[in-house]
Motif scaffolding. Structure first.
Motif, PDB file in Angstrom:
ATOM      1  N   GLY A 199      58.201  71.381  33.796  1.00 21.27           N
ATOM      2  CA  GLY A 199      57.946  70.913  32.426  1.00 21.27           C
ATOM      3  C   GLY A 199      58.724  69.641  32.147  1.00 21.27           C
ATOM      4  N   GLU A 212      60.053  77.655  28.644  1.00 22.47           N
ATOM      5  CA  GLU A 212      59.249  77.975  29.830  1.00 22.47           C
ATOM      6  C   GLU A 212      59.612  79.352  30.359  1.00 22.47           C
ATOM      7  OE1 GLU A 212      56.959  77.809  31.848  1.00 22.47           O
ATOM      8  OE2 GLU A 212      55.893  75.955  31.432  1.00 22.47           O
ATOM      9  N   GLY A 236      55.537  77.209  26.784  1.00 22.68           N
ATOM     10  CA  GLY A 236      54.671  76.830  27.899  1.00 22.68           C
ATOM     11  C   GLY A 236      54.624  75.309  27.965  1.00 22.68           C
ATOM     12  N   LEU A 237      55.213  74.748  29.018  1.00 21.70           N
ATOM     13  CA  LEU A 237      55.265  73.279  29.118  1.00 21.70           C
ATOM     14  C   LEU A 237      54.423  72.805  30.295  1.00 21.70           C
ATOM     15  CD1 LEU A 237      59.084  72.870  28.402  1.00 21.70           C
ATOM     16  CD2 LEU A 237      57.207  72.465  26.801  1.00 21.70           C
ATOM     17  N   THR A 297      64.855  78.602  28.805  1.00 20.18           N
ATOM     18  CA  THR A 297      63.981  79.674  29.298  1.00 20.18           C
ATOM     19  C   THR A 297      64.090  80.909  28.386  1.00 20.18           C
ATOM     20  OG1 THR A 297      65.753  80.420  30.744  1.00 20.18           O
ATOM     21  CG2 THR A 297      64.060  79.021  31.750  1.00 20.18           C
ATOM     22  N   ALA A 355      59.703  76.643  36.499  1.00 26.63           N
ATOM     23  CA  ALA A 355      58.654  76.114  35.602  1.00 26.63           C
ATOM     24  C   ALA A 355      59.267  75.142  34.603  1.00 26.63           C
ATOM     25  CB  ALA A 355      57.956  77.261  34.879  1.00 26.63           C
ATOM     26  N   LEU A 356      60.506  75.424  34.202  1.00 27.36           N
ATOM     27  CA  LEU A 356      61.182  74.528  33.255  1.00 27.36           C
ATOM     28  C   LEU A 356      61.383  73.150  33.892  1.00 27.36           C
ATOM     29  CD1 LEU A 356      62.366  74.834  30.365  1.00 27.36           C
ATOM     30  CD2 LEU A 356      64.606  75.073  31.434  1.00 27.36           C
TER      31      LEU A 356
END
Ligand SMILES: NC(=O)c1ccc[n+]([C@@H]2O[C@H](COP(=O)([O-])OP(=O)(O)OC[C@H]3O[C@@H](n4cnc5c(N)ncnc54)[C@H](O)[C@@H]3O)[C@@H](O)[C@H]2O)c1
Length: 490
Positions: free
Chosen positions: A42, A33, A10-11, A75, A38-39
């Motif tokens: 992050g 992530e 979780g970033l 991921t 989402a990565l």
């Protein structure tokens, strides 16, 4: 155990900062992530945070490249198979965390330590979901992780001896101060901070004082970096509401029941800074319906100061120096007191002229209006304080006024926390200084105010509000009775 390769899952707000902290200390980091989008977010957090440090001259560009070079982004959780430690920073939802920990338990070597950054969930419940509960701990960083110096290291009843010590040593290597605590809702910081914030909301609902006045009193009077409403906006009213709910579930202490005002604002979408609107906000704010201040100056007349002689002389002197005349038939009677003044007011020929004055620190004058105080006297008192350079904090004539009413129960909670064996005095003080940026920890504050003053103030609060938790902690009471002015340190 030496930790060299760590995973961060979780970033988001916290995880990206935690990954940066590890990489800055020279560890290799695998950041995981949920998906590619989402990565990318992050990665953006990491680049912005380290970029800012370069802009401010705190980091050389080559150092930033080295730090980012130590972080591998992915991921796939399976990439965590060789790490020594995983810190999880996914959303605060127990089911998500349990499912993640079950997966990590399968993927990682049996010796790998699994840590959660949870603020309020049970570390024990997360540990119990794995086949290695002895190697699961809480590693609670503060926001922003690269800046805040505190880490609460949470051991459970089943944590193996040595794991907490290893993680504590690692926190030291990261340049943080670690406080080792047991698994109780809120740990040290949130357990002491959130009830104080909740209490501020309750005082506002009771109409004891308005938003700006409460915030000013705590900032300027006590030297806290932010007032309670400013801080609630920063934390997020939804987060505060949820953490209060978790505290209440564990303690069943009605002071921990989230304030109905928080629920109303959260339901209305006023979440604080994250939604642009909370207790403050450009697009509208909630100030507790405080009456708008009269802008025009009162027609200042004569005054009389009564009450504590020392301080009274000081205030009377400042008013005289500012050109005001003391009088035996004054327009406003300023009654210096740290207790409600109504009993003094009723002895005056005209009780409407009396305003209670409680000086807090060098800058703040709490101004208590009784049920009989006239608007004219209240306004005159405000103006007189401004003229002598004090910030007036108008409030109702209630025990503790604003500052003592908020601060003393917080100090009392800290004494109870220590007395229950949850954390040492040094750790509680360090946690509040480093986790909240307080100028002093609760025990340092207690000793500088004087134990007897706090004990007596708590008794007055208890008598007025009949709240069991406001009764002075036995340890505090006993130290005062024994005429001891300091808490016993280890
Ligand atoms: N925000 C704070 O001030 C603060 C302070 C201390 C602790 N915490 C705790 O830290 C944790 C994270 O909070 P946050 O504020 O950083 O949240 P956040 O929403 O900013 O970040 C969570 C991140 O986790 C990612 N994520 C969700 N599911 C995932 C999965 N299955 N695998 C990998 N990544 C996943 C999301 O994409 C998101 O980037 C929570 O437990 C919170 O209680 C927050």
């Amino acid at each position: 155990m030496a930790f060299e390769r760590v995973g961060v899952v979780g970033l988001g707000t916290m995880g990206a900062g935690i990954a940066e902290v590890f990489a800055r200390a020279g560890l290799r980091v695998i950041g995981v992530e949920a998906d590619a989008e989402a990565l990318a977010r992050g990665r953006g957090h990491l680049e912005r945070s380290t970029g800012k440090a370069v802009d401010k001259g705190r980091l050389a560009p080559e150092q930033r490249d080295e730090i980012l070079g130590r972080i591998t982004l992915t991921t796939s959780r399976e990439d965590l198979r060789d790490v020594d430690l995983v810190v999880e920073a996914i959303p605060e939802i127990l089911d998500y965390k349990i499912s993640l920990f079950k997966d990590l338990d399968r993927i990682c070597e049996p010796g790998t330590v699994l840590a959660t950054n949870t603020s309020s969930l049970s570390v024990t419940a997360i540990a119990a979901a794995t086949g290695r509960p002895g190697r699961v701990v809480g590693m609670h960083f503060f926001n922003p992780a690269p800046v805040m110096k505190l880490v609460e290291v949470v051991g459970t009843v089943v944590t193996e001896p040595g794991v907490v010590a290893d993680v504590t040593a690692l926190a030291g290597r990261l340049g943080k101060t670690a406080v080792a605590v047991g698994d109780r809702a809120g740990f040290v910081v949130n357990r002491l901070l959130l009830p104080y914030l909740n209490h501020a909301a309750a005082l506002m609902e009771l109409g004891v004082a308005g938003r700006d006045d409460i915030d000013a009193a705590m900032r300027l009077g006590v030297g806290l970096p932010m007032g309670p409403f400013g801080l609630l906006d920063l934390i997020g009213l939804d987060t505060a509401y949820e953490v209060m709910g978790v505290l209440f579930d564990e303690t069943r202490d009605r002071r921990h029941a989230p304030s109905p005002l928080l629920r109303e604002l959260v339901t209305a979408g006023l979440l604080g800074r994250k939604s642009g609107r909370g207790f403050y906000g450009e697009s509208g704010a909630y100030d507790g319906g405080a009456p708008h201040r009269e802008q025009a100056r009162s027609r200042l007349g004569t005054f009389k100061v009564v009450g504590y002689e020392d301080e009274g002389d000081g205030l009377a002197e400042r008013l005289r120096a500012a050109g005001f005349k003391p009088s035996e038939d004054p327009d406003v009677v300023l009654c210096l007191a740290d207790r409600p003044v109504i009993e003094h007011a009723v002895r005056l020929p005209d009780p409407a002229r009396m305003v209670g004055v409680h000086l807090v620190g060098e800058q703040v004058a709490e101004l208590a209006s009784t049920a009989l105080t006239s608007e004219r006297a209240a306004t005159a008192a405000r103006d007189l304080m401004k003229i002598v350079g004090l910030t007036p904090v108008p409030c109702k004539d209630r025990a503790g006024f604003v500052v003592d009413a908020l601060l003393f129960p917080f100090l009392n909670d800290a004494v109870r926390m220590y007395d229950a064996g949850y954390a040492s005095i040094e750790d509680i003080d360090a946690a509040m200084r480093l986790g909240c940026g307080y100028p002093a920890g609760p025990f340092e504050m207690l000793e500088s105010f004087g134990l007897a003053r706090v004990r007596d103030g708590l008794r007055a609060l208890y008598t007025e509000y009949r709240e069991p938790a406001f009764a002075p902690a036995s340890l505090l009471d006993q130290l005062v009775t024994a005429d001891v002015s300091e808490f016993p340190r280890r």
